[in-house]
Structures are given as C-alpha cells and as structure tokens.
Design a protein around this motif. Sequence first.
Motif, PDB file in Angstrom:
ATOM      1  N   UNK A  16      41.714  28.025   8.421  1.00 43.59           N
ATOM      2  CA  UNK A  16      42.819  27.712   9.342  1.00 43.59           C
ATOM      3  C   UNK A  16      44.158  27.809   8.604  1.00 43.59           C
ATOM      4  N   UNK A  17      44.185  27.220   7.398  1.00 46.26           N
ATOM      5  CA  UNK A  17      45.431  27.212   6.628  1.00 46.26           C
ATOM      6  C   UNK A  17      45.884  28.634   6.308  1.00 46.26           C
ATOM      7  N   UNK A  18      44.939  29.492   5.947  1.00 44.77           N
ATOM      8  CA  UNK A  18      45.288  30.879   5.631  1.00 44.77           C
ATOM      9  C   UNK A  18      45.779  31.611   6.876  1.00 44.77           C
ATOM     10  N   UNK A  19      45.201  31.268   8.038  1.00 42.69           N
ATOM     11  CA  UNK A  19      45.621  31.891   9.298  1.00 42.69           C
ATOM     12  C   UNK A  19      47.067  31.535   9.637  1.00 42.69           C
ATOM     13  N   UNK A  20      47.489  30.378   9.166  1.00 41.44           N
ATOM     14  CA  UNK A  20      48.892  29.971   9.340  1.00 41.44           C
ATOM     15  C   UNK A  20      49.760  30.608   8.252  1.00 41.44           C
ATOM     16  N   UNK A  21      49.323  30.492   7.015  1.00 44.17           N
ATOM     17  CA  UNK A  21      50.151  30.954   5.893  1.00 44.17           C
ATOM     18  C   UNK A  21      50.399  32.450   5.898  1.00 44.17           C
ATOM     19  N   UNK A  22      49.474  33.232   6.434  1.00 43.69           N
ATOM     20  CA  UNK A  22      49.648  34.685   6.465  1.00 43.69           C
ATOM     21  C   UNK A  22      50.849  35.067   7.342  1.00 43.69           C
ATOM     22  N   UNK A  23      51.261  34.137   8.204  1.00 43.26           N
ATOM     23  CA  UNK A  23      52.376  34.402   9.108  1.00 43.26           C
ATOM     24  C   UNK A  23      53.735  34.212   8.430  1.00 43.26           C
TER      25      UNK A  23
END
Length: 214
Positions: A16-23
């Motif tokens: 989940x965190x990576x899905x946010x951070x990639x943005x």
Amino acid sequence: TEFFGEFGTGKSQLAFQLSVNVQLPPEKGGLQGTTLFIDTEGTFVPTRIRSMAEAQGLNPENALQNVYWIRAINSDHQIAIVEGAKDFVQKHGVRLIVVDSVTSLFRSEYPGRENLASRQQKLNLHLHSLLRLAEIYNLAVVVTNQVMATPDMFYGDPTRAVGGNIIGHTPNNRVYLRKSKGQKRIARLVDSSYLEPGEVVFEITTQGIRDPQE
Ligand code: ATP
Ligand code: MG
C-alpha cells in the motif's frame, strides 16, 4: 522485488505504501506514476491508501484513484490480467505493478506434491511475464508471498528454512520480513542481484511505513 514472510509481517502494508509513494514526484523519491494493484486475497484497503496519502501530503481521493485495483478470482484470471496489462500500463502511466499475494491462488488450486510440477510451471511463466512488463515498460514489480515459519528456522539460516519458498530466483530482490516488538518489523534483503545483503527495522504506524521511533 518479492516481500516474503509470515502473516501480519507487513507485506500488504508495504505494498500500500509503495502504491502511494510511487505517485510522489522524483525529488521526493517517487516516479509520478500510478499503480496496478492485483489483489488475490481481497485484502486491499482503500481507506488505508487514503490515510497513507494524506500523511505524504497528497490528495487522498486522487491518490486512491491512481491505484488501479483489480481482484483476481483465480490463478488463470491472475495470469490473464498480467498478460493483458500492456495497453493499460501504457495508457494509464503505470509505474508499479503489485501482486498481493502472487502465490496464494496457485497454492490453493494446485495443492500437494502431485500438483507441484504444474504449479511451478504456471507460476514461473507468470513471474516471467511480470518481469517482461518490468523490462519493456521500465516499471517496478512488487510481489508478496506468505511463508510459514517452521521450528527449523531457529537453527541455521531462517531465510532458507522457511517453508513454502516456491518463487525461486526470478525476483531481482527478495526481502524477508519478520516481526519484532509491537509494530516493529525487520526487513532483510536476501538474494539481490545488485545490492549487498542487509537488514533494516521499520514500523507500521497510522501514517504508514516509517523508520522506527526509537
Ligand atoms: P498476510 O500474510 O496475512 O497477508 P501481511 O504480511 O500482508 O499478512 P499486513 O496486513 O501488511 O500483513 O500487516 C498487518 C499489520 O499491519 C498488523 O500488525 C496491523 O496492526 C498493521 N496495520 C494495519 N492497518 C494499520 C493501521 N491503519 N494503522 C497501524 N497499523 C496497521
Ligand atoms: Mg497481506
């Protein structure tokens, strides 16, 4: 990259965190891209994405819309999603593909020794089509894999002794997660093709994945 570990070690939370951070923009460590999130266990939590996004200074609703969530209902569906993702990935600026978990449907549909060969063959082809997407479209692929700790793991190298290591060496980086005190977790990089092995402690907080607060 593969995250593997027991239940509750933070594999989904990291995804989940990576899905946010990639943005995030590149200067903040992101790729200003979207995520294709393939959920095989029904454990995707939209509100968690919103709160992690807010904590990163992103608009929660926009951030959630940038995570293209799809529930895979069986392993053939899971395979088909990846096989058919080419156009989608290009059209929607996908820079991260998550498969959470990459192994669970294969495990339940191909149980036991008698199915081992066909399961491995299907899973290997699937991992290679993910790898191909990563290479052709220059995107990151993160897969999770739940493994059981066995009593053996207290002797010798735990990353070798955990049961159910069925992914083999396709991932470029394998990260073994284990629980520490409270919400603290230990991530150990093993089998990387270009990084030194190493360990870090992190914490699962309401804001998301963070360095431990002491
Ligand atoms: P499984 O193998 O069962 O899928 P997992 O490795 O994916 O497990 P996660 O669901 O990522 O495990 O992590 C669960 C942990 O995350 C729990 O310790 C839980 O307390 C913590 N957690 C989940 N949501 C929050 C939240 N909103 N705030 C703080 N901690 C949270
Ligand atoms: Mg999970």
